[in-house]
Design a protein around this motif. Sequence first.
Motif, PDB file in Angstrom:
ATOM      1  N   ALA A  36       0.807  -1.222   0.000  1.00  0.00           N
ATOM      2  CA  ALA A  36       0.000   0.000   0.000  1.00  0.00           C
ATOM      3  C   ALA A  36       0.839   1.270   0.000  1.00  0.00           C
ATOM      4  CB  ALA A  36      -0.946  -0.001   1.197  1.00  0.00           C
ATOM      5  N   ILE A  37       2.052   1.199   0.560  1.00  0.00           N
ATOM      6  CA  ILE A  37       2.859   2.425   0.673  1.00  0.00           C
ATOM      7  C   ILE A  37       4.156   2.359  -0.123  1.00  0.00           C
ATOM      8  CG2 ILE A  37       1.932   2.984   2.947  1.00  0.00           C
ATOM      9  CD1 ILE A  37       5.488   1.756   2.754  1.00  0.00           C
ATOM     10  N   ILE A  38       4.373   1.284  -0.865  1.00  0.00           N
ATOM     11  CA  ILE A  38       5.684   1.071  -1.488  1.00  0.00           C
ATOM     12  C   ILE A  38       6.084   2.201  -2.431  1.00  0.00           C
ATOM     13  CG2 ILE A  38       4.816  -0.262  -3.464  1.00  0.00           C
ATOM     14  CD1 ILE A  38       8.025  -0.938  -1.388  1.00  0.00           C
ATOM     15  N   ASN A  39       5.132   2.751  -3.179  1.00  0.00           N
ATOM     16  CA  ASN A  39       5.478   3.836  -4.110  1.00  0.00           C
ATOM     17  C   ASN A  39       5.919   5.092  -3.362  1.00  0.00           C
ATOM     18  OD1 ASN A  39       4.956   2.352  -6.435  1.00  0.00           O
ATOM     19  ND2 ASN A  39       2.782   2.926  -6.456  1.00  0.00           N
ATOM     20  N   TYR A  40       5.284   5.362  -2.222  1.00  0.00           N
ATOM     21  CA  TYR A  40       5.675   6.517  -1.411  1.00  0.00           C
ATOM     22  C   TYR A  40       7.057   6.295  -0.800  1.00  0.00           C
ATOM     23  CZ  TYR A  40       0.632   7.161  -1.766  1.00  0.00           C
ATOM     24  OH  TYR A  40      -0.657   7.288  -2.241  1.00  0.00           O
ATOM     25  N   LYS A  41       7.338   5.056  -0.460  1.00  0.00           N
ATOM     26  CA  LYS A  41       8.658   4.737   0.100  1.00  0.00           C
ATOM     27  C   LYS A  41       9.746   4.962  -0.943  1.00  0.00           C
ATOM     28  CE  LYS A  41      11.193   1.058   2.432  1.00  0.00           C
ATOM     29  NZ  LYS A  41      11.870  -0.069   1.877  1.00  0.00           N
ATOM     30  N   TYR A  42       9.528   4.456  -2.153  1.00  0.00           N
ATOM     31  CA  TYR A  42      10.521   4.640  -3.215  1.00  0.00           C
ATOM     32  C   TYR A  42      10.729   6.113  -3.535  1.00  0.00           C
ATOM     33  CZ  TYR A  42      10.201  -0.392  -4.171  1.00  0.00           C
ATOM     34  OH  TYR A  42      10.235  -1.759  -4.072  1.00  0.00           O
ATOM     35  N   GLU A  43       9.622   6.860  -3.583  1.00  0.00           N
ATOM     36  CA  GLU A  43       9.721   8.294  -3.877  1.00  0.00           C
ATOM     37  C   GLU A  43      10.506   9.020  -2.791  1.00  0.00           C
ATOM     38  OE1 GLU A  43       6.799  12.122  -4.828  1.00  0.00           O
ATOM     39  OE2 GLU A  43       5.996  10.312  -3.881  1.00  0.00           O
ATOM     40  N   SER A  44      10.293   8.641  -1.540  1.00  0.00           N
ATOM     41  CA  SER A  44      10.995   9.271  -0.421  1.00  0.00           C
ATOM     42  C   SER A  44      12.493   9.013  -0.494  1.00  0.00           C
ATOM     43  CB  SER A  44      10.438   8.747   0.910  1.00  0.00           C
ATOM     44  OG  SER A  44       9.074   9.055   1.036  1.00  0.00           O
ATOM     45  N   ILE A  45      12.875   7.795  -0.862  1.00  0.00           N
ATOM     46  CA  ILE A  45      14.289   7.461  -0.989  1.00  0.00           C
ATOM     47  C   ILE A  45      14.919   8.259  -2.122  1.00  0.00           C
ATOM     48  CG2 ILE A  45      15.929   5.619  -1.515  1.00  0.00           C
ATOM     49  CD1 ILE A  45      13.954   3.675  -0.171  1.00  0.00           C
ATOM     50  N   ARG A  46      14.212   8.343  -3.243  1.00  0.00           N
ATOM     51  CA  ARG A  46      14.743   9.108  -4.389  1.00  0.00           C
ATOM     52  C   ARG A  46      14.940  10.573  -4.033  1.00  0.00           C
ATOM     53  NH1 ARG A  46      11.296   5.571  -7.547  1.00  0.00           N
ATOM     54  NH2 ARG A  46       9.564   7.031  -7.306  1.00  0.00           N
ATOM     55  N   ILE A  47      13.972  11.156  -3.332  1.00  0.00           N
ATOM     56  CA  ILE A  47      14.073  12.568  -2.943  1.00  0.00           C
ATOM     57  C   ILE A  47      15.269  12.798  -2.026  1.00  0.00           C
ATOM     58  CG2 ILE A  47      12.957  14.324  -1.491  1.00  0.00           C
ATOM     59  CD1 ILE A  47      10.320  13.537  -2.798  1.00  0.00           C
ATOM     60  N   SER A  48      15.538  11.849  -1.133  1.00  0.00           N
ATOM     61  CA  SER A  48      16.650  12.015  -0.194  1.00  0.00           C
ATOM     62  C   SER A  48      18.007  12.002  -0.882  1.00  0.00           C
ATOM     63  CB  SER A  48      16.605  10.911   0.869  1.00  0.00           C
ATOM     64  OG  SER A  48      17.004   9.665   0.326  1.00  0.00           O
ATOM     65  N   LEU A  49      18.061  11.438  -2.083  1.00  0.00           N
ATOM     66  CA  LEU A  49      19.330  11.349  -2.806  1.00  0.00           C
ATOM     67  C   LEU A  49      19.554  12.515  -3.772  1.00  0.00           C
ATOM     68  CD1 LEU A  49      19.361   7.529  -3.637  1.00  0.00           C
ATOM     69  CD2 LEU A  49      20.667   8.707  -1.876  1.00  0.00           C
ATOM     70  N   ILE A  50      18.554  13.357  -3.944  1.00  0.00           N
ATOM     71  CA  ILE A  50      18.670  14.461  -4.894  1.00  0.00           C
ATOM     72  C   ILE A  50      19.848  15.392  -4.569  1.00  0.00           C
ATOM     73  CG2 ILE A  50      17.554  16.586  -5.696  1.00  0.00           C
ATOM     74  CD1 ILE A  50      14.923  15.072  -5.755  1.00  0.00           C
ATOM     75  N   PRO A  51      20.026  15.822  -3.298  1.00  0.00           N
ATOM     76  CA  PRO A  51      21.134  16.759  -3.024  1.00  0.00           C
ATOM     77  C   PRO A  51      22.509  16.215  -3.400  1.00  0.00           C
ATOM     78  CG  PRO A  51      19.592  16.741  -1.189  1.00  0.00           C
ATOM     79  CD  PRO A  51      19.182  15.622  -2.095  1.00  0.00           C
ATOM     80  N   ILE A  52      22.815  14.965  -3.026  1.00  0.00           N
ATOM     81  CA  ILE A  52      24.140  14.428  -3.328  1.00  0.00           C
ATOM     82  C   ILE A  52      24.295  14.161  -4.820  1.00  0.00           C
ATOM     83  CG2 ILE A  52      23.421  12.068  -2.792  1.00  0.00           C
ATOM     84  CD1 ILE A  52      26.931  13.618  -2.411  1.00  0.00           C
ATOM     85  N   LEU A  53      23.227  13.730  -5.496  1.00  0.00           N
ATOM     86  CA  LEU A  53      23.314  13.492  -6.936  1.00  0.00           C
ATOM     87  C   LEU A  53      23.519  14.802  -7.691  1.00  0.00           C
ATOM     88  CD1 LEU A  53      20.562  10.751  -7.449  1.00  0.00           C
ATOM     89  CD2 LEU A  53      23.053  10.464  -7.426  1.00  0.00           C
ATOM     90  N   ASN A  54      22.829  15.857  -7.254  1.00  0.00           N
ATOM     91  CA  ASN A  54      23.027  17.169  -7.882  1.00  0.00           C
ATOM     92  C   ASN A  54      24.460  17.655  -7.683  1.00  0.00           C
ATOM     93  OD1 ASN A  54      20.418  17.334  -8.794  1.00  0.00           O
ATOM     94  ND2 ASN A  54      19.680  18.596  -7.107  1.00  0.00           N
ATOM     95  N   GLN A  55      25.000  17.418  -6.498  1.00  0.00           N
ATOM     96  CA  GLN A  55      26.375  17.822  -6.225  1.00  0.00           C
ATOM     97  C   GLN A  55      27.350  17.068  -7.115  1.00  0.00           C
ATOM     98  OE1 GLN A  55      27.657  17.184  -2.186  1.00  0.00           O
ATOM     99  NE2 GLN A  55      29.740  17.872  -2.572  1.00  0.00           N
ATOM    100  N   MET A  56      27.123  15.771  -7.298  1.00  0.00           N
ATOM    101  CA  MET A  56      28.031  14.964  -8.115  1.00  0.00           C
ATOM    102  C   MET A  56      28.004  15.383  -9.578  1.00  0.00           C
ATOM    103  SD  MET A  56      27.396  11.194  -6.421  1.00  0.00           S
ATOM    104  CE  MET A  56      28.647  10.363  -7.433  1.00  0.00           C
ATOM    105  N   MET A  57      26.843  15.864 -10.035  1.00  0.00           N
ATOM    106  CA  MET A  57      26.710  16.246 -11.437  1.00  0.00           C
ATOM    107  C   MET A  57      27.573  17.452 -11.805  1.00  0.00           C
ATOM    108  SD  MET A  57      24.800  14.080 -12.930  1.00  0.00           S
ATOM    109  CE  MET A  57      23.501  12.871 -12.641  1.00  0.00           C
ATOM    110  N   VAL A  58      27.827  18.333 -10.829  1.00  0.00           N
ATOM    111  CA  VAL A  58      28.555  19.567 -11.140  1.00  0.00           C
ATOM    112  C   VAL A  58      29.872  19.675 -10.384  1.00  0.00           C
ATOM    113  CG1 VAL A  58      26.439  20.822 -11.696  1.00  0.00           C
ATOM    114  CG2 VAL A  58      27.298  20.845  -9.346  1.00  0.00           C
ATOM    115  N   VAL A  59      30.226  18.627  -9.627  1.00  0.00           N
ATOM    116  CA  VAL A  59      31.450  18.690  -8.840  1.00  0.00           C
ATOM    117  C   VAL A  59      32.669  18.822  -9.765  1.00  0.00           C
ATOM    118  CG1 VAL A  59      31.785  16.174  -8.755  1.00  0.00           C
ATOM    119  CG2 VAL A  59      32.730  17.614  -6.944  1.00  0.00           C
TER     120      VAL A  59
END
Length: 261
Positions: free
Chosen positions: A177-200
Amino acid sequence: MYETSDAIELNFVDLGWSFGIMAVAIALSNWQKLGLEKQLLLATGRSFLQLLALGYLVSTIFDLNHPIPIVIILGVMLLIATKATQERIDHNGKSFFFMILGSLLVSSLFTLSYVFSLIVHLKVWYSPRYLIPFTGMILGNAMNSAALSGQHLIRSIRQNHREIETYLCLGASPRQAIINYKYESIRISLIPILNQMMVVGVVSLPGMFTGQILGGSDPFNASSYQILILFMIVLTNILTSILVTEGIYRKCFNKNAQLIV
């Protein structure tokens, strides 16, 4: 051939002049009526005292070179990170402390064990020169990732509780029932570090790289360590987010699979 040179050391007079930078920032806040003067002043004082104390503490630990004080300071860092994370998650009376503590501990230990076993071969496992900085960098980022994923998951469950309850009535398990929200939450938590890696290295120069360069290290070696740190942060963040969201979702349902958020 790059030649290292002695780093330019900063004394207390230099640190005194550095307060002028924050004085300008406070003046700009006052000029634009942003209302941030007290926060900037408090942040200036706290960061100065905390980092100065950290410098003396780490210097003492380096001199002692004994595992007990190193383990103690790492334990204190873990407890503070756990408390800060829980405060940023709207737990609504539920206790997430030990779940967050375990998540940060497991993810950090896994990453550090991999690195020190296969990449950075330490003479002794408690070498403070490597253990304290590495732990501090991955723990600080994992804390932010845990807070982002945990808070987003709780908010998503509350905002979509009717949809979740519909899935439950149709025979879905709480996880389904909540798996899609869980996956979305994990993806959102990784946005800052992924954005940093893209322009580092193109837009931004990370703190560790800059610090090593200022300390006189070879630029290639500084780049290599920065690459390692970024990869460590990604692994620790994703492990932490997986564990935190798993723990939070379990606390959102009772033993009868009923939503209790």
